[in-house]
Write a protein that holds these residues in place. Structure first.
Motif, PDB file in Angstrom:
ATOM      1  N   THR A   1       0.324  -1.092  -0.258  1.00 43.75           N
ATOM      2  CA  THR A   1      -0.179   0.223   0.152  1.00 43.75           C
ATOM      3  C   THR A   1       1.025   0.930  -0.267  1.00 43.75           C
ATOM      4  OG1 THR A   1      -1.835  -1.042   1.720  1.00 43.75           O
ATOM      5  CG2 THR A   1      -2.087   1.207   1.358  1.00 43.75           C
ATOM      6  N   LEU A   2       0.518   2.033  -1.200  1.00 39.40           N
ATOM      7  CA  LEU A   2       1.797   3.466  -0.426  1.00 39.40           C
ATOM      8  C   LEU A   2       0.738   4.458   0.102  1.00 39.40           C
ATOM      9  CD1 LEU A   2       2.982   3.158  -5.445  1.00 39.40           C
ATOM     10  CD2 LEU A   2       3.237   2.024  -2.364  1.00 39.40           C
ATOM     11  N   THR A   3       1.368   5.913  -0.053  1.00 38.42           N
ATOM     12  CA  THR A   3       0.943   6.705   0.693  1.00 38.42           C
ATOM     13  C   THR A   3       0.342   7.810  -0.579  1.00 38.42           C
ATOM     14  OG1 THR A   3       3.309   7.556  -0.109  1.00 38.42           O
ATOM     15  CG2 THR A   3       2.844   7.335   1.848  1.00 38.42           C
ATOM     16  N   LYS A   4       0.577   7.382  -2.032  1.00 37.64           N
ATOM     17  CA  LYS A   4       0.039   7.838  -2.843  1.00 37.64           C
ATOM     18  C   LYS A   4       0.397   7.401  -4.563  1.00 37.64           C
ATOM     19  CE  LYS A   4       2.487  11.372  -2.017  1.00 37.64           C
ATOM     20  NZ  LYS A   4       2.627  13.251  -1.793  1.00 37.64           N
ATOM     21  N   PRO A   5      -0.817   7.709  -5.576  1.00 39.82           N
ATOM     22  CA  PRO A   5      -0.266   6.871  -6.997  1.00 39.82           C
ATOM     23  C   PRO A   5       1.544   7.572  -7.161  1.00 39.82           C
ATOM     24  CG  PRO A   5      -2.620   7.605  -7.259  1.00 39.82           C
ATOM     25  CD  PRO A   5      -1.798   8.693  -5.286  1.00 39.82           C
ATOM     26  N   VAL A   6       1.435   6.256  -7.852  1.00 38.25           N
ATOM     27  CA  VAL A   6       3.727   6.612  -8.189  1.00 38.25           C
ATOM     28  C   VAL A   6       3.520   5.513  -9.415  1.00 38.25           C
ATOM     29  CG1 VAL A   6       6.016   5.788  -7.214  1.00 38.25           C
ATOM     30  CG2 VAL A   6       4.203   6.511  -5.695  1.00 38.25           C
ATOM     31  N   SER A   7       3.881   6.775 -10.412  1.00 34.54           N
ATOM     32  CA  SER A   7       3.651   5.765 -12.523  1.00 34.54           C
ATOM     33  C   SER A   7       4.823   4.928 -12.411  1.00 34.54           C
ATOM     34  CB  SER A   7       3.561   7.129 -12.515  1.00 34.54           C
ATOM     35  OG  SER A   7       4.614   8.118 -13.033  1.00 34.54           O
ATOM     36  N   TYR A   8       5.839   5.311 -11.043  1.00 32.99           N
ATOM     37  CA  TYR A   8       7.059   4.354 -11.815  1.00 32.99           C
ATOM     38  C   TYR A   8       7.323   3.193 -11.029  1.00 32.99           C
ATOM     39  CZ  TYR A   8       8.220   7.715  -8.246  1.00 32.99           C
ATOM     40  OH  TYR A   8       8.717   8.577  -7.417  1.00 32.99           O
ATOM     41  N   PHE A   9       6.612   3.057 -10.198  1.00 31.05           N
ATOM     42  CA  PHE A   9       6.449   1.963  -8.823  1.00 31.05           C
ATOM     43  C   PHE A   9       7.303   0.967  -9.171  1.00 31.05           C
ATOM     44  CE2 PHE A   9       5.469  -0.756  -5.693  1.00 31.05           C
ATOM     45  CZ  PHE A   9       6.349   0.161  -4.488  1.00 31.05           C
ATOM     46  N   LYS A  10       7.134   0.373 -10.582  1.00 32.59           N
ATOM     47  CA  LYS A  10       7.300  -0.910 -11.291  1.00 32.59           C
ATOM     48  C   LYS A  10       8.877  -0.525 -11.371  1.00 32.59           C
ATOM     49  CE  LYS A  10       3.441  -3.551 -13.467  1.00 32.59           C
ATOM     50  NZ  LYS A  10       2.330  -4.021 -13.984  1.00 32.59           N
ATOM     51  N   LYS A  11       8.974   0.204 -11.892  1.00 29.71           N
ATOM     52  CA  LYS A  11      10.588   0.592 -12.323  1.00 29.71           C
ATOM     53  C   LYS A  11      11.060   0.906 -10.794  1.00 29.71           C
ATOM     54  CE  LYS A  11      10.036   3.058 -16.825  1.00 29.71           C
ATOM     55  NZ  LYS A  11       8.715   2.762 -16.577  1.00 29.71           N
ATOM     56  N   LEU A  12      10.792   1.014 -10.248  1.00 29.24           N
ATOM     57  CA  LEU A  12      11.905   0.732  -8.410  1.00 29.24           C
ATOM     58  C   LEU A  12      11.577  -0.551  -7.708  1.00 29.24           C
ATOM     59  CD1 LEU A  12      10.612   3.626  -6.353  1.00 29.24           C
ATOM     60  CD2 LEU A  12      12.266   4.058  -7.141  1.00 29.24           C
TER      61      LEU A  12
ATOM     62  N   TYR B   1       1.957  18.456  -5.988  1.00 32.27           N
ATOM     63  CA  TYR B   1       1.471  18.265  -7.556  1.00 32.27           C
ATOM     64  C   TYR B   1       2.818  16.758  -8.445  1.00 32.27           C
ATOM     65  CZ  TYR B   1       1.196  23.659  -6.550  1.00 32.27           C
ATOM     66  OH  TYR B   1       0.867  24.749  -6.365  1.00 32.27           O
ATOM     67  N   GLY B   2       2.586  16.491  -6.819  1.00 30.38           N
ATOM     68  CA  GLY B   2       2.651  14.781  -7.783  1.00 30.38           C
ATOM     69  C   GLY B   2       2.575  14.593  -9.246  1.00 30.38           C
ATOM     70  N   ASN B   3       0.688  14.852  -8.967  1.00 29.81           N
ATOM     71  CA  ASN B   3       0.321  14.099 -10.779  1.00 29.81           C
ATOM     72  C   ASN B   3      -0.077  15.838 -11.123  1.00 29.81           C
ATOM     73  OD1 ASN B   3      -0.771  11.689  -9.531  1.00 29.81           O
ATOM     74  ND2 ASN B   3      -1.950  11.834  -7.557  1.00 29.81           N
ATOM     75  N   SER B   4       0.522  16.329 -10.870  1.00 25.21           N
ATOM     76  CA  SER B   4       0.047  17.691 -12.312  1.00 25.21           C
ATOM     77  C   SER B   4       1.877  17.859 -12.730  1.00 25.21           C
ATOM     78  CB  SER B   4       0.107  19.091 -11.313  1.00 25.21           C
ATOM     79  OG  SER B   4      -1.752  18.583 -10.514  1.00 25.21           O
ATOM     80  N   PRO B   5       2.213  17.349 -14.286  1.00 25.65           N
ATOM     81  CA  PRO B   5       3.578  17.171 -14.249  1.00 25.65           C
ATOM     82  C   PRO B   5       3.672  18.222 -14.618  1.00 25.65           C
ATOM     83  CG  PRO B   5       2.109  15.418 -15.125  1.00 25.65           C
ATOM     84  CD  PRO B   5       0.893  17.107 -14.357  1.00 25.65           C
ATOM     85  N   MET B   6       3.951  19.700 -15.398  1.00 24.57           N
ATOM     86  CA  MET B   6       3.810  20.980 -15.126  1.00 24.57           C
ATOM     87  C   MET B   6       4.207  21.581 -14.336  1.00 24.57           C
ATOM     88  SD  MET B   6       4.916  22.225 -18.488  1.00 24.57           S
ATOM     89  CE  MET B   6       6.308  23.091 -17.465  1.00 24.57           C
TER      90      MET B   6
END
Length: 550
Positions: A174-185, A489-494
């Motif tokens: 369980t993560l604290t928030k979505p992490v788009s690159y988690f599989k790479k980690l 801003y973890g989910n706001s790329p710009m």
């Protein structure tokens, strides 16, 4: 400490994990069927430093992680394109909110001591890393896991960490928030399982010698005493995918000088050698020449906790301005290394809208330029501000060829400043790591290699509470910018990008560190060595599928 390795930190970012900075990514593939394998499947490889540890909770350097990558197995392994592929995981389910990962594990994986690899091995490993008693410098990389930061700071118990075993072969995170690159980690050795029985059996000796390790990966570590300069990885016959492991042995030999390794290569004693400046020039047309430019940087850190004068911005800037980085790379190193435009190197991501490289967008010219006249003026100003009449300090670095060359150049360049006297200390790499970790230096040359390609994996080094920030530079605004980038801003790329850009510029404006060059790793690799998977943005060499062709 928001070292989330967001969107790609030191090993490869979201969609640019294997960005090779325009260099040649040599994966040399060939048909291994129909008698293409040579009779002898022994690879002889050179290393420029000794092995520091085989304990993934204690590893901090690229070589240690490289050995761990080849002797251990996690949920995923990266393919030659940097895409995570199932290893111990057979199926992954991600919740709709992106915060809960459920992994089904293969049931045929074993440790080299004969035990089954189970979900409990992951739980034990991750808890061990964040346990404050372990004192893992890399524990912050798990902070995106629920309660990891609180556990690591002693505020919560180990059993609250967001990882649990559902039976022997199902793991839930369980993560604290979505992490788009988690599989790479998860393809990085820090996130691999650890055999609890071995750790409890060997105690503090675990991972300090080959005999105090166990493996669940393609190879087993042998012939390493903890201090010697050669060791061997041998095929692990208990590895679940052993049928696709062709190499029987990988002999690794430490040669601090490329002169030695080059002679060994020419004498066909080894299959690979790194190249220094003149060797690069002599081998540009060699069919076995491979140019590599990993996301690894070399910098000069001034320890403000040891030398009070280094707290002064004008003195730090004067030292930076006295260094001609182009001369250092082109006239001294001559190995393909390139001057840095800032702390974050090329290949670490692009602006989501304009596609401009991070290293170009954040370029602060005055922080990495050469201007001896201005350097002298700033130093004079700094002397006046601090009541200093002269500056004497020692730069400590590793005893490798490139490190010696770099530090000798720095000594000469800085001696051109008024009343500055620089001494040099070169020591074995493992000793250097210990000194740097303890902050036991006045000035030192540091090299940082990404885990995946995102600026945060460099920038978080200089957060105030970073385990790697031992030079004394701290800045509240800098900390806030990184916190906002990752936690707001973890989910706001710009918006996230803009915060990271601002943080890098601030680090350079304040000369929190003195960037030198992006490290080239040009080498000769025999053309009959095939399928070496190279990752320029993280742990470099995966030998699982490598083989020697006829």
């Amino acid at each position: 400490m928001n070292k989330f390795l967001k969107v790609g930190i030191l090993l490869a970012v979201s969609s640019v994990f294997l960005v090779s900075c325009g260099t040649k990514n040599d994966s040399r593939t060939s048909n291994i069927n129909g008698g293409k394998l040579a009779n002898s499947q022994i690879l002889n490889w050179t290393e420029s430093s000794t092995l520091a540890t085989a304990d993934l909770a204690k590893a901090t350097d690229t070589l240690s992680f490289n050995v761990l990558l080849n002797t251990q197995e996690g949920l995923y392994r990266l393919d030659k394109s940097g895409v995570p592929r199932n290893a111990l995981a057979t199926k992954t389910k991600i919740s709709d909110n992106g915060k809960v990962y459920t992994f089904n594990l293969r049931k045929d994986a074993e440790w080299s001591n004969g035990q089954k690899v189970t979900a409990k091995d992951f739980v034990y490993s991750w808890r061990r890393i964040v346990n404050p008693k372990t004192a893992s410098q890399d524990a912050f990389y798990l902070y995106q896991v629920k309660n990891a930061q609180e556990v690591n700071s002693g505020k919560k118990s180990l059993d609250t960490l967001g990882i649990k075993a559902i039976g022997n072969y199902k793991l839930q995170v369980t993560l604290t928030k979505p992490v788009s690159y988690f599989k790479k980690l998860l393809a990085w050795p820090l996130f691999f399982p650890t055999n609890q029985k071995a750790v409890e059996k060997f105690g503090s000796k675990y991972g300090t010698q080959a005999k105090y390790t166990v493996s669940d990966g393609p190879f087993k570590l042998t012939k390493w005493t903890g201090t010697n300069k050669k060791w061997t990885l041998v095929k692990n016959n208990k590895y679940w995918d052993k049928k696709n492991v062709h190499l029987k042995k990988i002999n690794e030999l430490v040669t601090e000088s490329t002169t030695t390794s080059y002679d060994l290569y020419q004498g066909k004693k080894v299959d690979e050698t790194l190249l220094s400046g003149q060797q690069v020039k002599n081998n540009l047309n060699n069919k076995n020449f491979v140019k590599r430019l990993p996301t690894a940087t070399t910098r000069l850190d001034l320890n403000q906790n040891q030398v009070a004068a280094f707290k002064n911005l004008n003195i730090r800037r004067a030292i930076s301005l006295a260094i001609n980085r182009t001369a250092l790379t082109n006239k001294v190193l001559e190995d393909g290394s390139v001057p840095l435009k800032g702390f974050v190197p090329s290949g670490m991501g692009n602006n989501p809208k304009t596609k401009e490289a991070f290293s170009s967008e954040t370029y602060v010219k005055k922080s990495v330029s050469y201007n001896l006249k201005e350097a002298k003026a700033l130093l004079k100003k700094g002397y006046k501000e601090t009541g200093t009449k002269n500056l004497k300090f020692t730069i400590v670095t590793a005893d490798t060829d490139s490190s010696r060359q770099a530090v000798e150049y720095l000594q000469s360049a800085l001696d051109a400043l008024p009343n500055v006297s620089v001494e040099v200390s070169t020591i074995p790499f493992v000793q250097l790591l210990a000194k740097q970790k303890a902050g036991n230096y006045q000035a030192t040359i540091k090299t940082w290699q990404s885990v995946f390609a995102d600026p945060i994996n460099f920038l978080d080094v200089y957060e105030s509470n970073s385990s790697y920030n031992n030079s004394g530079w701290e800045n509240e605004k800098y900390d806030k910018l990184l916190d906002e980038a990752e936690n707001v801003y973890g989910n706001s790329p710009m918006k996230r990008w803009n915060k990271l850009v601002e943080a890098e510029k601030l680090l350079m404006e304040e000369q929190g560190t003195i960037p030198l060059y992006q490290v080239a790793k040009s080498q000769l690799l025999r053309s009959n060595v095939k399928n070496v998977v190279y990752n320029p943005a993280g742990v470099p060499y995966d030998w699982k599928s490598a083989y020697i062709a006829r």
